[in-house]
Scaffold this motif. Structure first.
Motif, PDB file in Angstrom:
ATOM      1  N   ARG A 440       0.831  -1.205   0.000  1.00 44.88           N
ATOM      2  CA  ARG A 440       0.000   0.000   0.000  1.00 44.88           C
ATOM      3  C   ARG A 440       0.871   1.263   0.000  1.00 44.88           C
ATOM      4  NH1 ARG A 440      -0.323   2.241   5.061  1.00 44.88           N
ATOM      5  NH2 ARG A 440       0.650   0.996   6.688  1.00 44.88           N
ATOM      6  N   TRP A 441       0.204   2.385  -0.341  1.00 45.69           N
ATOM      7  CA  TRP A 441       0.908   3.666  -0.339  1.00 45.69           C
ATOM      8  C   TRP A 441       1.064   4.183   1.084  1.00 45.69           C
ATOM      9  CZ3 TRP A 441       3.368   5.087  -4.504  1.00 45.69           C
ATOM     10  CH2 TRP A 441       2.892   4.709  -5.754  1.00 45.69           C
ATOM     11  N   GLU A 442       2.174   4.868   1.296  1.00 45.33           N
ATOM     12  CA  GLU A 442       2.395   5.531   2.590  1.00 45.33           C
ATOM     13  C   GLU A 442       2.781   6.969   2.335  1.00 45.33           C
ATOM     14  OE1 GLU A 442       5.465   3.439   4.614  1.00 45.33           O
ATOM     15  OE2 GLU A 442       4.041   2.024   5.501  1.00 45.33           O
ATOM     16  N   ALA A 443       2.344   7.867   3.229  1.00 45.73           N
ATOM     17  CA  ALA A 443       2.735   9.271   3.086  1.00 45.73           C
ATOM     18  C   ALA A 443       4.189   9.408   3.522  1.00 45.73           C
ATOM     19  CB  ALA A 443       1.847  10.151   3.953  1.00 45.73           C
ATOM     20  N   VAL A 444       5.003  10.099   2.726  1.00 48.72           N
ATOM     21  CA  VAL A 444       6.402  10.293   3.104  1.00 48.72           C
ATOM     22  C   VAL A 444       6.471  11.222   4.324  1.00 48.72           C
ATOM     23  CG1 VAL A 444       8.622  11.271   2.373  1.00 48.72           C
ATOM     24  CG2 VAL A 444       7.319   9.799   0.824  1.00 48.72           C
ATOM     25  N   HIS A 445       5.686  12.309   4.326  1.00 46.19           N
ATOM     26  CA  HIS A 445       5.676  13.190   5.496  1.00 46.19           C
ATOM     27  C   HIS A 445       4.565  12.721   6.438  1.00 46.19           C
ATOM     28  CE1 HIS A 445       6.647  16.575   7.921  1.00 46.19           C
ATOM     29  NE2 HIS A 445       5.513  17.194   7.705  1.00 46.19           N
ATOM     30  N   HIS A 446       3.357  13.184   6.249  1.00 46.91           N
ATOM     31  CA  HIS A 446       2.201  12.613   6.931  1.00 46.91           C
ATOM     32  C   HIS A 446       0.962  12.894   6.095  1.00 46.91           C
ATOM     33  CE1 HIS A 446       1.418  16.635   8.297  1.00 46.91           C
ATOM     34  NE2 HIS A 446       2.385  16.646   9.181  1.00 46.91           N
ATOM     35  N   PRO A 447      -0.176  12.270   6.419  1.00 41.53           N
ATOM     36  CA  PRO A 447      -1.328  12.331   5.516  1.00 41.53           C
ATOM     37  C   PRO A 447      -1.929  13.737   5.365  1.00 41.53           C
ATOM     38  CG  PRO A 447      -1.633  10.634   7.204  1.00 41.53           C
ATOM     39  CD  PRO A 447      -0.399  11.379   7.554  1.00 41.53           C
ATOM     40  N   ILE A 498      -7.243   4.291   3.941  1.00 37.97           N
ATOM     41  CA  ILE A 498      -8.125   4.597   5.066  1.00 37.97           C
ATOM     42  C   ILE A 498      -9.496   4.880   4.454  1.00 37.97           C
ATOM     43  CG2 ILE A 498      -8.515   6.140   7.043  1.00 37.97           C
ATOM     44  CD1 ILE A 498      -5.514   6.853   6.910  1.00 37.97           C
ATOM     45  N   GLY A 499     -10.392   3.904   4.535  1.00 40.88           N
ATOM     46  CA  GLY A 499     -11.712   4.028   3.897  1.00 40.88           C
ATOM     47  C   GLY A 499     -12.552   5.116   4.535  1.00 40.88           C
ATOM     48  N   PRO A 500     -13.669   5.499   3.873  1.00 37.31           N
ATOM     49  CA  PRO A 500     -14.490   6.603   4.373  1.00 37.31           C
ATOM     50  C   PRO A 500     -14.945   6.393   5.814  1.00 37.31           C
ATOM     51  CG  PRO A 500     -15.320   5.811   2.255  1.00 37.31           C
ATOM     52  CD  PRO A 500     -14.182   4.929   2.627  1.00 37.31           C
ATOM     53  N   GLU A 501     -15.289   5.153   6.155  1.00 41.48           N
ATOM     54  CA  GLU A 501     -15.775   4.928   7.523  1.00 41.48           C
ATOM     55  C   GLU A 501     -14.680   5.122   8.558  1.00 41.48           C
ATOM     56  OE1 GLU A 501     -17.930   1.174   7.968  1.00 41.48           O
ATOM     57  OE2 GLU A 501     -19.072   1.912   6.222  1.00 41.48           O
ATOM     58  N   GLU A 502     -13.523   4.539   8.235  1.00 45.89           N
ATOM     59  CA  GLU A 502     -12.396   4.669   9.168  1.00 45.89           C
ATOM     60  C   GLU A 502     -11.966   6.135   9.265  1.00 45.89           C
ATOM     61  OE1 GLU A 502      -8.914   2.369   8.156  1.00 45.89           O
ATOM     62  OE2 GLU A 502      -7.838   3.143   9.925  1.00 45.89           O
ATOM     63  N   ALA A 503     -11.938   6.822   8.112  1.00 51.19           N
ATOM     64  CA  ALA A 503     -11.542   8.239   8.104  1.00 51.19           C
ATOM     65  C   ALA A 503     -12.494   9.029   8.993  1.00 51.19           C
ATOM     66  CB  ALA A 503     -11.547   8.790   6.683  1.00 51.19           C
ATOM     67  N   GLN A 504     -13.791   8.700   8.853  1.00 49.14           N
ATOM     68  CA  GLN A 504     -14.797   9.394   9.646  1.00 49.14           C
ATOM     69  C   GLN A 504     -14.577   9.122  11.135  1.00 49.14           C
ATOM     70  OE1 GLN A 504     -16.600  11.665   8.287  1.00 49.14           O
ATOM     71  NE2 GLN A 504     -17.458  12.192  10.300  1.00 49.14           N
ATOM     72  N   ALA A 505     -14.326   7.842  11.448  1.00 46.49           N
ATOM     73  CA  ALA A 505     -14.173   7.482  12.855  1.00 46.49           C
ATOM     74  C   ALA A 505     -12.928   8.117  13.459  1.00 46.49           C
ATOM     75  CB  ALA A 505     -14.119   5.956  12.997  1.00 46.49           C
ATOM     76  N   ARG A 506     -11.814   8.100  12.720  1.00 44.46           N
ATOM     77  CA  ARG A 506     -10.566   8.568  13.320  1.00 44.46           C
ATOM     78  C   ARG A 506     -10.351  10.058  13.174  1.00 44.46           C
ATOM     79  NH1 ARG A 506      -5.958   4.938  10.879  1.00 44.46           N
ATOM     80  NH2 ARG A 506      -4.645   6.346  12.096  1.00 44.46           N
ATOM     81  N   PHE A 507     -10.751  10.588  12.006  1.00 46.37           N
ATOM     82  CA  PHE A 507     -10.415  11.987  11.716  1.00 46.37           C
ATOM     83  C   PHE A 507     -11.638  12.808  11.371  1.00 46.37           C
ATOM     84  CE2 PHE A 507      -6.878   9.319  10.054  1.00 46.37           C
ATOM     85  CZ  PHE A 507      -6.002   9.567  11.090  1.00 46.37           C
ATOM     86  N   GLY A 508     -12.831  12.272  11.699  1.00 51.36           N
ATOM     87  CA  GLY A 508     -14.066  12.980  11.365  1.00 51.36           C
ATOM     88  C   GLY A 508     -14.049  14.415  11.852  1.00 51.36           C
ATOM     89  N   PHE A 509     -13.507  14.626  13.052  1.00 47.42           N
ATOM     90  CA  PHE A 509     -13.494  15.992  13.612  1.00 47.42           C
ATOM     91  C   PHE A 509     -12.660  16.935  12.767  1.00 47.42           C
ATOM     92  CE2 PHE A 509      -9.266  16.001  15.623  1.00 47.42           C
ATOM     93  CZ  PHE A 509      -8.970  14.640  15.668  1.00 47.42           C
ATOM     94  N   LEU A 510     -11.563  16.428  12.179  1.00 51.38           N
ATOM     95  CA  LEU A 510     -10.737  17.293  11.330  1.00 51.38           C
ATOM     96  C   LEU A 510     -11.458  17.563  10.012  1.00 51.38           C
ATOM     97  CD1 LEU A 510      -7.900  18.657  10.759  1.00 51.38           C
ATOM     98  CD2 LEU A 510      -7.446  16.604   9.406  1.00 51.38           C
ATOM     99  N   LEU A 511     -11.977  16.481   9.408  1.00 51.78           N
ATOM    100  CA  LEU A 511     -12.675  16.651   8.121  1.00 51.78           C
ATOM    101  C   LEU A 511     -13.839  17.617   8.273  1.00 51.78           C
ATOM    102  CD1 LEU A 511     -12.575  12.926   6.956  1.00 51.78           C
ATOM    103  CD2 LEU A 511     -11.368  14.864   5.919  1.00 51.78           C
TER     104      LEU A 511
END
Ligand code: ASP
Length: 583
Positions: A440-447, A498-511
């Protein structure tokens, strides 16, 4: 230091007394650093935070104090009064700031008794680090440690002053929070009230500083503690201190501008002079010339690409290799040295290492010499600027392998110690790297870093709006312009698996925050421990942290991490399934 308020312990700082105070009756306090008995006289160096002062005890003038001084041992705590006098000419100590004077003791009171310390405080005696950390409060008494703590304070003070003067606000962000991905494992704190839920300690304030930008605090900084649960790696600490910064309505140039000025002032504290603007080199250039994205350019030895010279070579391994790259150096190169460099190259993933020694007239003494034409050798010498007596190391492989191997060999074959200092930016990083093992792809710096380049092309070609600062071969800081558009941020999560559900669960507040009018923003963070260690010339960042963990992650002073009572575990609803590792 500001003079102390005179009290029953002291009227003056011991280490700050100079000849202009001669004739005064005064009182100092501190630790017995050293005692010498000299034909009836007793000399004691007393130590407080400001330094040392010599005390003289004379049997005829102050028999009681003299008798008491005879019983003192190293590290006892005392207060002494008497007259400050000029030392006899022959007794002046030019190495000591108080070396022209001494205090003739009239009265001595012992305030505390000290056990015999497990190591000497008055000399840099080479004691094991475990013992130093076990008795850190004694280790901290050493002059070198005191100077490093002062330097650390000065660095942080300069940062606070300069950024405050420029209008930045220092804002604290939570220590108990949710996971922030900087690519390491989180330390977790169980919640007693919400059983089965956990706080994570922040790997950095990344998400909060972005939320502060959404909140309108356009210039933010923090001296922030960060926590990363990484496996043992030389000179890492599970908790460390960053200067964290974030700015709104900015581009890369705005970040470079404030950081350049800040680093100039901060590094000057350690005597490192920077001329501005700091040089910038691209990631590609760093990898090509030095085989590293945080090269120590002071080593001199540079990698040269000589692929083209061998495109029609009789030597298959050169002709067919994706790239042929080489280093030139000089010095003693017996066969055994080439053999051990070859082993190292192979351990780093190279198929092999070709080598040559340049002889009179430019010919190569080398196992591959017979297969190369005179013209190939001459052109390679030219490209490498190689002369008689020089040694050449060549890797023919994938570009990443050639960079990794030759980058690792540079410090091994460089001649002499690096001189001076080298501080510069590395810019124009790739955005993503393919992780072979995990597919899988990884961010070199961060996401959260904003990508650049043609986003319709393959992600491996995207660039990141990221930048690092390198200081003498160490990456001391890095940052990026962020994704302020929630759609772009979502796409990147998706790309990273990071699928939409996981993104929502982990980073929903940022999005969600990004949908309420997020300004374009970017920032940077610097490792304060590393900067101070480099300025102090300390061997390890542990030396510039008052209470660090040992390299194993354990604190020999407090014994942390330690088991807790069953009652505490029960309250938390936590069950330990494996016995703790035996230490
Ligand atoms: N949060 C990043 C780090 O800790 C720095 C940054 O992007 O500002 O490395």
């Amino acid at each position: 230091m500001r003079a102390p308020r005179p009290n029953r312990y002291r009227t003056h700082w011991a280490g700050e007394l100079r000849a202009d105070e001669v004739g005064k009756h005064l009182r100092v306090a501190g630790w017995v650093h050293r005692r010498r008995d000299h034909g009836g006289l007793i000399f004691i160096d007393v130590r407080d935070r400001t330094g040392l002062l010599q005390l003289v005890f004379r049997p005829e003038e102050a028999p009681e104090a003299h008798a008491a001084a005879g019983n003192l041992r190293a590290e006892d705590v005392i207060t002494v009064s008497g007259e400050l006098v000029r030392r006899d000419e022959g007794a002046v100590n030019p190495d000591l700031p108080t070396g022209e004077v001494e205090l003739v003791a009239a009265e001595l009171e012992q305030l505390a008794d000290a056990e015999t310390p497990p190591f000497q405080i008055d000399e840099d005696d080479p004691v094991g680090e475990e013992l130093r950390l076990r008795y850190r409060y004694l280790d901290l008494r050493k002059e070198r440690m005191r100077d490093q703590m002062i330097l650390r304070h000065e660095v942080i003070r300069e940062i606070r002053n300069q950024l405050s003067d420029e209008g930045y606000l220092e804002i604290e962000t939570p220590i108990m929070t949710r996971s922030t991905p900087e690519g390491a494992r989180d330390f977790l704190v169980p919640s007693r009230l919400v059983r089965g839920s956990w706080y994570a300690l922040p790997q950095s304030p990344q998400l909060f500083k972005q939320l502060l930008m959404v909140g309108g605090y356009e210039r933010y900084f923090q001296i922030a503690r960060c926590f990363r649960d990484e496996d043992f790696r030389a000179d890492r600490q599970p908790e460390f201190t960053q200067l964290d910064m974030e700015l709104s309505f900015v581009e890369e140039e705005d970040v470079f501008d404030v950081v350049d000025r800040l680093l100039q002032r901060v590094l000057a504290i350690g005597g490192v002079e920077l001329s501005l603007p700091l040089e910038r080199i691209t990631y590609d250039e760093a990898m090509l010339r030095y085989g590293s994205d945080r090269p120590d350019r002071r080593l001199g030895v540079e990698i040269v690409d000589i692929t083209e010279i061998f495109r029609a070579s009789e030597l298959n391994i050169f002709r067919e290799a994706p790239v042929v790259r080489a280093l030139k150096t000089s010095g003693e190169f017996p066969r055994s040295r080439f053999d051990s460099l070859t082993e190292k190259a192979q351990a780093l993933g190279a198929k092999g290492l070709a080598w040559a020694v340049v002889e009179e007239g430019g010919a190569w003494r080398s196992p591959i010499a017979k297969r190369l034409t005179d013209e190939e050798v001459a052109r390679a010498n030219d490209a490498l600027n190689a002369r008689e007596g020089d040694a050449i190391l060549i890797v023919a492989d994938e570009p990443e392998v050639a960079a990794r191997v030759l980058g690792a060999l540079r410090p091994e074959v460089a001649e002499g110690e690096p001189e001076g200092h080298d501080v510069f930016w590395v810019v124009d990083f790739p955005a993503f790297e393919w992780n072979e093992d995990e597919g899988r792809w990884e961010a070199v710096h961060h996401p959260f870093t904003s990508p650049a380049g043609d986003l319709s092309a393959e992600p491996g070609t995207w660039r990141a709006r990221a930048y690092d600062v390198v200081f003498d071969g160490w990456e001391i800081g890095g940052g990026s312009i962020r994704n302020s558009d929630p759609e772009v941020q979502r796409k990147i999560f998706e790309l990273l698996g990071i699928g939409p559900e996981e993104a929502q669960a982990r980073f929903g507040f940022l999005l969600e925050a990004l949908t309420y009018g997020a300004p374009p923003h970017g920032g940077v963070a610097f490792g304060i421990d590393r900067i101070v260690a480099l300025l102090a010339g300390a061997a390890s960042i542990r030396d510039v942290i008052a209470f660090p963990k040992a390299a194993s992650g354990v604190d020999p002073l407090t014994g942390a991490p330690a088991p807790v009572d069953q009652r505490q575990l029960d309250e938390l609803g936590v069950k330990v399934v494996a016995p703790p590792d035996s230490r």
